[in-house]
Design a protein around this motif. Structure first.
Motif, PDB file in Angstrom:
ATOM      1  N   GLY A 146      94.903  36.585  55.786  1.00  0.00           N
ATOM      2  CA  GLY A 146      93.940  36.577  56.879  1.00  0.00           C
ATOM      3  C   GLY A 146      94.130  35.549  57.968  1.00  0.00           C
ATOM      4  N   ARG A 159      94.855  39.962  53.219  1.00  0.00           N
ATOM      5  CA  ARG A 159      94.195  39.087  52.243  1.00  0.00           C
ATOM      6  C   ARG A 159      94.367  37.623  52.647  1.00  0.00           C
ATOM      7  NH1 ARG A 159      93.719  39.364  46.592  1.00  0.00           N
ATOM      8  NH2 ARG A 159      93.401  41.605  46.903  1.00  0.00           N
ATOM      9  N   ASN A 179      78.897  46.656  64.614  1.00  0.00           N
ATOM     10  CA  ASN A 179      78.520  45.592  63.689  1.00  0.00           C
ATOM     11  C   ASN A 179      77.271  44.864  64.193  1.00  0.00           C
ATOM     12  OD1 ASN A 179      78.369  43.501  61.877  1.00  0.00           O
ATOM     13  ND2 ASN A 179      80.421  42.691  62.282  1.00  0.00           N
ATOM     14  N   GLN A 222      88.787  39.268  57.577  1.00  0.00           N
ATOM     15  CA  GLN A 222      87.526  38.531  57.564  1.00  0.00           C
ATOM     16  C   GLN A 222      87.641  37.162  58.222  1.00  0.00           C
ATOM     17  OE1 GLN A 222      86.310  38.403  53.457  1.00  0.00           O
ATOM     18  NE2 GLN A 222      85.599  40.532  53.462  1.00  0.00           N
ATOM     19  N   ASN A 223      88.817  36.575  58.206  1.00  0.00           N
ATOM     20  CA  ASN A 223      89.016  35.261  58.795  1.00  0.00           C
ATOM     21  C   ASN A 223      88.781  35.315  60.304  1.00  0.00           C
ATOM     22  OD1 ASN A 223      90.639  33.078  60.137  1.00  0.00           O
ATOM     23  ND2 ASN A 223      91.039  32.514  58.009  1.00  0.00           N
ATOM     24  N   SER A 224      87.986  34.385  60.825  1.00  0.00           N
ATOM     25  CA  SER A 224      87.648  34.410  62.256  1.00  0.00           C
ATOM     26  C   SER A 224      88.876  34.217  63.137  1.00  0.00           C
ATOM     27  CB  SER A 224      86.602  33.334  62.566  1.00  0.00           C
ATOM     28  OG  SER A 224      87.090  32.045  62.234  1.00  0.00           O
ATOM     29  N   ASP A 232      90.962  46.733  58.553  1.00  0.00           N
ATOM     30  CA  ASP A 232      89.499  46.710  58.489  1.00  0.00           C
ATOM     31  C   ASP A 232      88.978  45.646  57.528  1.00  0.00           C
ATOM     32  OD1 ASP A 232      88.578  48.571  60.352  1.00  0.00           O
ATOM     33  OD2 ASP A 232      89.074  50.245  59.045  1.00  0.00           O
ATOM     34  N   ALA A 233      89.873  45.108  56.695  1.00  0.00           N
ATOM     35  CA  ALA A 233      89.447  44.094  55.725  1.00  0.00           C
ATOM     36  C   ALA A 233      89.643  42.670  56.249  1.00  0.00           C
ATOM     37  CB  ALA A 233      90.218  44.274  54.416  1.00  0.00           C
ATOM     38  N   LEU A 250      90.780  37.449  63.173  1.00  0.00           N
ATOM     39  CA  LEU A 250      90.117  38.428  64.044  1.00  0.00           C
ATOM     40  C   LEU A 250      90.380  38.118  65.513  1.00  0.00           C
ATOM     41  CD1 LEU A 250      88.294  40.814  64.554  1.00  0.00           C
ATOM     42  CD2 LEU A 250      86.300  39.338  64.158  1.00  0.00           C
ATOM     43  N   SER A 255      76.237  42.114  63.569  1.00  0.00           N
ATOM     44  CA  SER A 255      76.493  40.691  63.793  1.00  0.00           C
ATOM     45  C   SER A 255      76.765  40.366  65.253  1.00  0.00           C
ATOM     46  CB  SER A 255      77.687  40.239  62.942  1.00  0.00           C
ATOM     47  OG  SER A 255      77.427  40.386  61.562  1.00  0.00           O
ATOM     48  N   THR A 302      82.055  40.327  66.022  1.00  0.00           N
ATOM     49  CA  THR A 302      80.892  39.462  65.865  1.00  0.00           C
ATOM     50  C   THR A 302      80.504  38.923  67.247  1.00  0.00           C
ATOM     51  OG1 THR A 302      82.245  37.484  65.551  1.00  0.00           O
ATOM     52  CG2 THR A 302      81.720  38.776  63.581  1.00  0.00           C
ATOM     53  N   LEU A 353      84.875  45.294  63.538  1.00  0.00           N
ATOM     54  CA  LEU A 353      84.776  43.962  62.949  1.00  0.00           C
ATOM     55  C   LEU A 353      84.040  42.961  63.843  1.00  0.00           C
ATOM     56  CD1 LEU A 353      88.447  43.596  61.626  1.00  0.00           C
ATOM     57  CD2 LEU A 353      86.428  44.250  60.309  1.00  0.00           C
TER      58      LEU A 353
END
Length: 334
Positions: free
Chosen positions: A133, A131, A231, A165-167, A162-163, A170, A233, A198, A196
């Protein structure tokens, strides 16, 4: 006054001269001749350091370790205890409360994740770090995964990744492919990165593949992640890789991912690869055709039907498109 003789005058004058010489000898400082020593270096003495007259310097008190009953640690320990019997909504509340501790608690959360026992405890701590991240939080997750031996606990933590989200988080997760040597964990992390990924992730993976490896498994880990991307993206960077990369392994991995994504835009990149390779590299052409045959995204149905009916299309490409269409028809209806 009795007149003095010539002899008496001489004695008195001599006496006065001696007295004057003695006075001069006493009053004038004597010079001592110093004979210089040959080839002797001159060392200057440093001026003595003047001590402060304000009293002795005050020594700084030693820094104390944070007390074990600090508010942050108490909240972490309470969350670990409550997680055992928490409902789904209560579990989310625990994660919310721990997340409010902020970046200053990342190290404590990581240490707790490594020492806590049981799937519920590992899950609530991992979910909190995800969370948050940040790069530091994800790094704590990877460090913990390396030390977790229980398959169930490791799976619980991996499921939370898998959750992310922060670049930056990642990117840190992607970087772990260059340091993790455990085969099972490396494979799992490659899968998470692939899900995940991108455009930025594809570019970063390409850099990791081209740089001198930190561990022998690094190139293969990178190719596994690149070849498993699902993905949409990442379509732009994957298409660029198929078109421009001089390394065939990178091209092939990108083709696999584009076929897996299976949208019309992605499949345009795969078909373009089939045309570019022509007959110059039969093995690579067969790999591209196999990727076309494996398309399973229902969104590809219209694209496949349209291109399979294109006049003048090479027979092997038409056959691959037809096989992909048959595979889609055989898929069970949702």
């Amino acid at each position: 006054m009795i007149p003095l003789s010539q002899r008496q005058h001489e004695i008195i004058t001599a006496t006065l001269a001696v007295i004057v010489i003695m006075l001069v000898w006493k009053l004038v400082p004597q010079r001592v001749e110093v004979i210089p020593q040959p080839e002797q270096a001159v060392v200057k003495k440093a001026a003595p350091i003047k001590k402060s007259m304000a009293g002795p310097a005050q020594t700084a008190p030693p820094q104390e370790s944070p007390p074990t009953d600090s508010a942050a640690l108490r909240l972490i320990n309470e969350a670990i205890q409550k997680s055992e019997l928490a409902t789904e909504s209560e579990f989310q509340e625990l994660v919310d409360d721990l997340s409010k501790l902020g970046e200053g608690a990342v190290d404590d959360l990581g240490a707790a994740l490594r020492s806590a026992k049981g799937v519920p405890a590992k899950t609530v701590l991992a979910a909190t770090l995800v969370r948050m991240g940040s790069s530091e939080a994800v790094n704590q997750l990877v460090l913990s995964l390396v030390n977790i031996t229980s398959p169930q606990e490791r799976s619980a933590v991996l499921d939370q990744l898998d959750a992310v989200q922060n670049s930056l988080g990642l990117e840190t997760l992607t970087s772990s492919l260059s340091v993790v040597s455990d085969p099972s964990l490396r494979s799992s992390l490659s899968g998470v990165v692939a899900r995940l990924a991108t455009d930025d992730t594809v570019q970063f993976l390409t850099e990791l593949y081209r740089e001198p490896p930190s561990i022998p498994e690094q190139p293969q880990s990178v190719l596994s992640a690149l070849g498993g991307i699902s993905n949409p993206s990442a379509i732009g960077a994957l298409s660029d890789l198929v078109r421009d990369a001089p390394e065939l392994p990178l091209q092939y991995a990108a083709v696999q991912s584009l076929a897996r994504i299976g949208t019309p835009e992605a499949l345009d990149g795969v078909l373009g690869a089939a045309f570019r390779v022509g007959d110059t590299n039969p093995d690579y052409r067969q790999a591209v055709l196999a990727a076309l045959q494996s398309v399973s995204n229902p969104q590809a149905a219209g694209w496949l039907a349209q291109h399979s009916a294109t006049p003048g299309l090479p027979e092997d490409i038409v056959a691959s498109l037809s096989q992909a269409m048959q595979g889609l028809k055989q898929q069970p209806a949702n």
